[in-house]
Design an enzyme around this catalytic site. Structure first.
Site, PDB file in Angstrom:
ATOM      1  CG  ASP A  12      -1.981   0.990   1.049  1.00  0.00           C
ATOM      2  OD1 ASP A  12      -2.212   1.386   0.084  1.00  0.00           O
ATOM      3  OD2 ASP A  12      -2.780   1.153   1.959  1.00  0.00           O
ATOM      4  CG  HIS A  29      -0.075   1.958  -9.407  1.00  0.00           C
ATOM      5  ND1 HIS A  29      -0.414   1.571  -8.096  1.00  0.00           N
ATOM      6  CD2 HIS A  29      -1.323   2.394  -9.775  1.00  0.00           C
ATOM      7  CE1 HIS A  29      -1.543   1.846  -7.382  1.00  0.00           C
ATOM      8  NE2 HIS A  29      -2.109   2.388  -8.548  1.00  0.00           N
ATOM      9  CG  LEU A 123       9.814 -17.186  -3.419  1.00  0.00           C
ATOM     10  CD1 LEU A 123       9.553 -17.256  -1.883  1.00  0.00           C
ATOM     11  CD2 LEU A 123       9.987 -15.786  -3.944  1.00  0.00           C
TER      12      LEU A 123
HETATM   13  C1  FPP Z   1      -1.884   0.033  -3.413  1.00  0.00           C
HETATM   14  O1  FPP Z   1      -1.560   1.614  -3.326  1.00  0.00           O
HETATM   15  C2  FPP Z   1      -1.701  -0.704  -4.314  1.00  0.00           C
HETATM   16  C3  FPP Z   1      -2.256  -1.360  -5.043  1.00  0.00           C
HETATM   17  C4  FPP Z   1      -3.721  -1.205  -5.119  1.00  0.00           C
HETATM   18  C5  FPP Z   1      -1.834  -1.899  -6.589  1.00  0.00           C
HETATM   19  C6  FPP Z   1      -0.582  -2.650  -6.118  1.00  0.00           C
HETATM   20  C7  FPP Z   1       0.228  -2.738  -7.252  1.00  0.00           C
HETATM   21  C8  FPP Z   1       1.642  -2.809  -7.216  1.00  0.00           C
HETATM   22  C9  FPP Z   1       2.561  -2.599  -6.077  1.00  0.00           C
HETATM   23  C10 FPP Z   1       2.176  -2.966  -8.520  1.00  0.00           C
HETATM   24  C11 FPP Z   1       2.384  -4.476  -8.616  1.00  0.00           C
HETATM   25  C12 FPP Z   1       1.156  -4.875  -9.436  1.00  0.00           C
HETATM   26  C13 FPP Z   1       0.966  -5.588 -10.601  1.00  0.00           C
HETATM   27  C14 FPP Z   1      -0.141  -5.454 -11.150  1.00  0.00           C
HETATM   28  C15 FPP Z   1       2.039  -6.502 -10.781  1.00  0.00           C
HETATM   29  P1  FPP Z   1      -2.742   2.644  -3.378  1.00  0.00           P
HETATM   30  O2  FPP Z   1      -2.842   2.915  -5.037  1.00  0.00           O
HETATM   31  O3  FPP Z   1      -3.716   2.143  -2.619  1.00  0.00           O
HETATM   32  O4  FPP Z   1      -1.958   3.776  -2.629  1.00  0.00           O
HETATM   33  P2  FPP Z   1      -2.537   4.935  -1.855  1.00  0.00           P
HETATM   34  O5  FPP Z   1      -3.117   4.178  -0.404  1.00  0.00           O
HETATM   35  O6  FPP Z   1      -1.451   5.689  -1.387  1.00  0.00           O
HETATM   36  O7  FPP Z   1      -3.429   5.541  -2.550  1.00  0.00           O
END
Ligand code: FPP
Length: 226
Positions: A12, A29, A123
């Site tokens: 997150d 992302h 893994l």
């Molecule tokens: C949460 O951050 C993250 C997500 C919902 C997507 C997580 C994805 C990645 C780390 C990349 C890897 C993903 C794939 C598809 C391989 P947020 O957007 O909720 O952040 P915020 O809480 O700051 O808004």
């Protein structure tokens, strides 16, 4: 020392990381992919057997259409582009979640990588995609009812979850400062130790993870006993 067989991570903070830099959420992302790769390789090199990441939840579809489209494109690109990482480090890839909602081409990319890495033993990296803990339990119960199966209900449910034959979660880490499970691995985390890191996912490093594992090793796990 506690046994750490299955580590689960809620990644997150990508959006906030990008916003702090005046960039669109999608930039966060993209950076998050680097953390995903670094943490995966570190776990493969440090004998953690199972590592599950929450990459896209059943609730994430309600994000702005442009962000959802971006995440879908990014996922496909990630699976194709990161193939050498899985091969070089002998990482087995597995997806959990209701994959039927993805495009046929994305489903094919997912199953190709699963098949190609099926024999790898360093893994098992599991990506939770269109995943929700309640959805997973409900789908498992649906199968059991449909097949008219009888027996010990807890055993049956565990067998029909997407995580069948995977061990329960030992350690669950959420980055980005929020303290909730957000529908992640609800069944499997029944006795998981929980850690919440304030670090935003793009900034999270193997050193941060090592600090958490050191604290995990100091916890006394009781599994309901005294
Ligand atoms: C949460 O951050 C993250 C997500 C919902 C997507 C997580 C994805 C990645 C780390 C990349 C890897 C993903 C794939 C598809 C391989 P947020 O957007 O909720 O952040 P915020 O809480 O700051 O808004």
């Amino acid at each position: 020392m506690n046994a750490l067989t299955h580590l689960a991570i809620i990644m997150d903070g990508n959006g906030r990381w990008a916003k702090l830099r005046g960039k669109p959420r999608t930039y966060g992302h993209q950076k998050g992919i680097n953390t995903l790769r670094n943490i995966t390789i570190w776990c493969a090199q440090n004998h953690i057997a199972y590592l599950t990441f929450y990459a896209f939840s059943t609730e994430n579809w309600s994000r702005p259409r442009t962000e959802v489209d971006f995440l879908m494109r990014m996922l496909k690109k990630y699976l194709l582009q990161e193939r050498p990482t899985y091969l070089e480090h002998k990482i087995r890839f597995k997806a959990i979640g209701d994959l039927k909602k993805f495009s046929a081409s994305l489903q094919k990319t997912i199953s190709n990588l699963e098949q190609e890495t099926a024999e790898h033993t360093a893994l098992t990296q599991i990506l939770a995609l269109n995943y929700g803990g309640r959805d997973e339990i409900a789908r498992a119960c649906g199968h059991i009812i449909q097949k008219g199966l009888q027996g010990d209900m807890q055993t049956l449910i565990a067998e029909y979850l997407d995580t069948a034959r995977l061990p329960d979660v030992d350690l669950l880490v959420r980055t980005g400062g929020e303290m909730r499970l957000s529908n992640f691995l609800l069944w499997q985390s029944n006795y998981a130790e929980l850690f919440f890191s304030p670090v935003l996912w793009p900034d999270f490093t193997p050193e941060h993870l090592q600090e958490i594992i050191a604290l995990f090793n100091q916890r006394q796990r009781k599994f309901g006993r005294v």
